[in-house]
Design a protein around this motif. Structure first.
Motif, PDB file in Angstrom:
ATOM      1  N   LEU A  48       0.717 -16.246   1.866  1.00 26.42           N
ATOM      2  CA  LEU A  48       0.223 -15.063   2.393  1.00 26.42           C
ATOM      3  C   LEU A  48      -0.462 -15.017   3.872  1.00 26.42           C
ATOM      4  O   LEU A  48      -0.993 -15.968   3.987  1.00 26.42           O
ATOM      5  CB  LEU A  48      -0.335 -14.329   1.184  1.00 26.42           C
ATOM      6  N   ASN A  49      -0.362 -13.718   4.394  1.00 23.17           N
ATOM      7  CA  ASN A  49      -1.226 -13.698   5.590  1.00 23.17           C
ATOM      8  C   ASN A  49      -2.688 -13.721   5.368  1.00 23.17           C
ATOM      9  O   ASN A  49      -3.318 -13.221   4.347  1.00 23.17           O
ATOM     10  CB  ASN A  49      -0.902 -12.164   6.109  1.00 23.17           C
ATOM     11  N   ASP A  50      -3.475 -14.217   6.154  1.00 27.51           N
ATOM     12  CA  ASP A  50      -4.769 -13.847   6.120  1.00 27.51           C
ATOM     13  C   ASP A  50      -5.191 -12.333   5.710  1.00 27.51           C
ATOM     14  O   ASP A  50      -4.742 -11.473   6.390  1.00 27.51           O
ATOM     15  CB  ASP A  50      -5.514 -14.225   7.585  1.00 27.51           C
ATOM     16  N   GLY A  51      -6.200 -12.554   4.804  1.00 23.68           N
ATOM     17  CA  GLY A  51      -6.892 -11.147   4.575  1.00 23.68           C
ATOM     18  C   GLY A  51      -6.169 -10.348   3.327  1.00 23.68           C
ATOM     19  O   GLY A  51      -6.242  -9.270   3.106  1.00 23.68           O
ATOM     20  N   LEU A  52      -5.189 -11.206   2.917  1.00 22.68           N
ATOM     21  CA  LEU A  52      -4.137 -10.579   1.794  1.00 22.68           C
ATOM     22  C   LEU A  52      -4.300 -11.689   0.605  1.00 22.68           C
ATOM     23  O   LEU A  52      -4.124 -12.765   0.756  1.00 22.68           O
ATOM     24  CB  LEU A  52      -2.683 -10.404   1.969  1.00 22.68           C
ATOM     25  N   GLU A  53      -4.539 -11.144  -0.431  1.00 24.59           N
ATOM     26  CA  GLU A  53      -4.570 -11.756  -2.003  1.00 24.59           C
ATOM     27  C   GLU A  53      -3.666 -11.133  -2.785  1.00 24.59           C
ATOM     28  O   GLU A  53      -4.067  -9.959  -3.274  1.00 24.59           O
ATOM     29  CB  GLU A  53      -6.143 -12.050  -2.150  1.00 24.59           C
ATOM     30  N   ALA A  54      -2.714 -11.851  -3.427  1.00 23.30           N
ATOM     31  CA  ALA A  54      -2.018 -11.257  -4.526  1.00 23.30           C
ATOM     32  C   ALA A  54      -2.753 -11.695  -5.747  1.00 23.30           C
ATOM     33  O   ALA A  54      -2.980 -12.585  -6.036  1.00 23.30           O
ATOM     34  CB  ALA A  54      -0.765 -11.933  -4.517  1.00 23.30           C
ATOM     35  N   ARG A  55      -3.163 -10.552  -6.665  1.00 19.28           N
ATOM     36  CA  ARG A  55      -3.776 -10.845  -7.765  1.00 19.28           C
ATOM     37  C   ARG A  55      -2.849 -10.878  -9.058  1.00 19.28           C
ATOM     38  O   ARG A  55      -2.884 -11.836 -10.000  1.00 19.28           O
ATOM     39  CB  ARG A  55      -4.877  -9.634  -8.094  1.00 19.28           C
ATOM     40  N   ALA A  56      -1.994  -9.736  -9.212  1.00 15.67           N
ATOM     41  CA  ALA A  56      -0.960 -10.038 -10.313  1.00 15.67           C
ATOM     42  C   ALA A  56       0.379  -9.337  -9.753  1.00 15.67           C
ATOM     43  O   ALA A  56       0.182  -8.264  -8.983  1.00 15.67           O
ATOM     44  CB  ALA A  56      -1.442  -9.022 -11.454  1.00 15.67           C
ATOM     45  N   MET A  57       1.400  -9.653 -10.303  1.00 18.14           N
ATOM     46  CA  MET A  57       2.806  -9.143 -10.012  1.00 18.14           C
ATOM     47  C   MET A  57       3.507  -9.144 -11.368  1.00 18.14           C
ATOM     48  O   MET A  57       3.670 -10.117 -11.863  1.00 18.14           O
ATOM     49  CB  MET A  57       3.483  -9.630  -8.745  1.00 18.14           C
ATOM     50  N   ALA A  58       4.468  -8.076 -11.403  1.00 17.27           N
ATOM     51  CA  ALA A  58       5.333  -8.117 -12.705  1.00 17.27           C
ATOM     52  C   ALA A  58       6.490  -7.235 -12.227  1.00 17.27           C
ATOM     53  O   ALA A  58       6.476  -6.408 -11.471  1.00 17.27           O
ATOM     54  CB  ALA A  58       4.456  -7.678 -13.726  1.00 17.27           C
ATOM     55  N   PHE A  59       7.395  -7.759 -12.777  1.00 15.10           N
ATOM     56  CA  PHE A  59       8.739  -7.119 -12.729  1.00 15.10           C
ATOM     57  C   PHE A  59       9.650  -6.897 -14.046  1.00 15.10           C
ATOM     58  O   PHE A  59       9.348  -7.798 -14.996  1.00 15.10           O
ATOM     59  CB  PHE A  59       9.837  -7.997 -12.070  1.00 15.10           C
ATOM     60  N   CYS A  60       9.830  -5.863 -14.312  1.00 16.51           N
ATOM     61  CA  CYS A  60      10.721  -5.393 -15.613  1.00 16.51           C
ATOM     62  C   CYS A  60      12.238  -5.267 -15.104  1.00 16.51           C
ATOM     63  O   CYS A  60      12.604  -4.082 -14.496  1.00 16.51           O
ATOM     64  CB  CYS A  60      10.223  -3.981 -16.104  1.00 16.51           C
ATOM     65  N   PRO A  61      13.201  -6.207 -15.295  1.00 17.33           N
ATOM     66  CA  PRO A  61      14.392  -6.109 -15.199  1.00 17.33           C
ATOM     67  C   PRO A  61      15.185  -5.019 -15.945  1.00 17.33           C
ATOM     68  O   PRO A  61      15.026  -4.737 -16.972  1.00 17.33           O
ATOM     69  CB  PRO A  61      14.921  -7.466 -15.178  1.00 17.33           C
ATOM     70  N   ARG A  62      16.266  -4.544 -15.526  1.00 17.00           N
ATOM     71  CA  ARG A  62      17.230  -3.489 -15.874  1.00 17.00           C
ATOM     72  C   ARG A  62      17.774  -3.935 -17.395  1.00 17.00           C
ATOM     73  O   ARG A  62      17.460  -2.851 -18.178  1.00 17.00           O
ATOM     74  CB  ARG A  62      18.348  -2.957 -15.073  1.00 17.00           C
ATOM     75  N   ASP A  63      18.078  -4.937 -17.536  1.00 14.65           N
ATOM     76  CA  ASP A  63      18.387  -5.525 -18.829  1.00 14.65           C
ATOM     77  C   ASP A  63      17.563  -5.550 -20.012  1.00 14.65           C
ATOM     78  O   ASP A  63      17.789  -5.744 -21.178  1.00 14.65           O
ATOM     79  CB  ASP A  63      19.311  -7.052 -18.566  1.00 14.65           C
ATOM     80  N   ALA A  64      16.262  -5.623 -19.437  1.00 15.88           N
ATOM     81  CA  ALA A  64      15.364  -5.579 -20.366  1.00 15.88           C
ATOM     82  C   ALA A  64      14.461  -4.430 -20.789  1.00 15.88           C
ATOM     83  O   ALA A  64      13.557  -4.321 -21.588  1.00 15.88           O
ATOM     84  CB  ALA A  64      14.063  -6.944 -20.176  1.00 15.88           C
ATOM     85  N   CYS A  65      14.567  -3.447 -19.786  1.00 20.87           N
ATOM     86  CA  CYS A  65      13.713  -2.360 -19.828  1.00 20.87           C
ATOM     87  C   CYS A  65      14.414  -1.030 -19.730  1.00 20.87           C
ATOM     88  O   CYS A  65      15.668  -1.061 -19.319  1.00 20.87           O
ATOM     89  CB  CYS A  65      12.641  -2.344 -18.729  1.00 20.87           C
TER      90      CYS A  65
END
Length: 195
Positions: A48-65
């Motif tokens: 990631l670029n300086d100054g950016l922190e990813a804390r959490a990411m989640a994805f719900c695909p079409r076949d599961a949601c």
């Protein structure tokens, strides 16, 4: 006795390896659990670029949601935090238009790549989408709802809900992308509570 020691040692090493990888996906978003189809995305290996922190990411695909979605919590520091906060606070419409322009440019590049055409200067074409921006400010958070609607296909849209606020010297942003405003708002609020 010796074989039990090897099994115990193997079990201990496996446990340590799993513990070391446990934060590879981040803490997740509590209110968007795997039991409902949400899949955490790996964030530890992201560059990631300086100054950016990813804390959490989640994805719900079409076949599961019922509704496909994406949610994330990221934070910014320093000059990047000031820039993002200013863009979200002062000119969210420009930010929404930038999202739409970026999506249109990428779609045009994909079409040209499929057709095998050389890149040539494009003539201005009529708009194929419309962007609406709505403030989501409350007593507890500030936010923006960006809806990009297709003008070619009625009912086709993407909605991004963005909630943001300061935590000490960092700007924390929870965002969600869905096909409806209600789903995007719900998922962004869930991500915000997980921050």
């Amino acid at each position: 006795m010796r074989s039990r020691f090897h099994v115990a040692l193997l079990g201990l090493l496996t446990g340590l390896a799993l513990a070391a990888c446990s934060h590879h996906f981040g803490p997740g978003i509590t209110e968007l659990p795997a039991a409902r189809g949400w899949q955490p995305l790996p964030i530890a290996s992201w560059v990631l670029n300086d100054g950016l922190e990813a804390r959490a990411m989640a994805f719900c695909p079409r076949d599961a949601c019922d509704q496909q979605g994406f949610a994330a919590v990221v934070s910014f520091s320093g000059a990047r935090a000031r820039e993002v906060e200013q863009a979200l606070s002062e000119s969210p419409m420009a930010l929404g238009q930038a999202f739409a322009r970026l999506a249109a440019e990428k779609a045009a590049e994909r079409r040209k790549a499929r057709k095998g055409q050389k890149k040539k200067k494009d003539e201005p074409k009529p708009a194929r989408s419309a962007t609406d921006v709505l403030r989501l400010d409350t007593a507890d958070t500030r936010g923006v709802l960006v809806t990009i609607r297709s003008l070619d296909t009625p009912g086709r849209q993407a909605v991004t809900a963005i909630l943001y606020g300061r935590e000490d010297d960092r700007l924390v942003v929870a965002l969600a992308v869905a096909s409806t405003a209600d789903a995007a708002r719900h998922d962004a609020a869930a991500a915000w509570r997980s921050r």
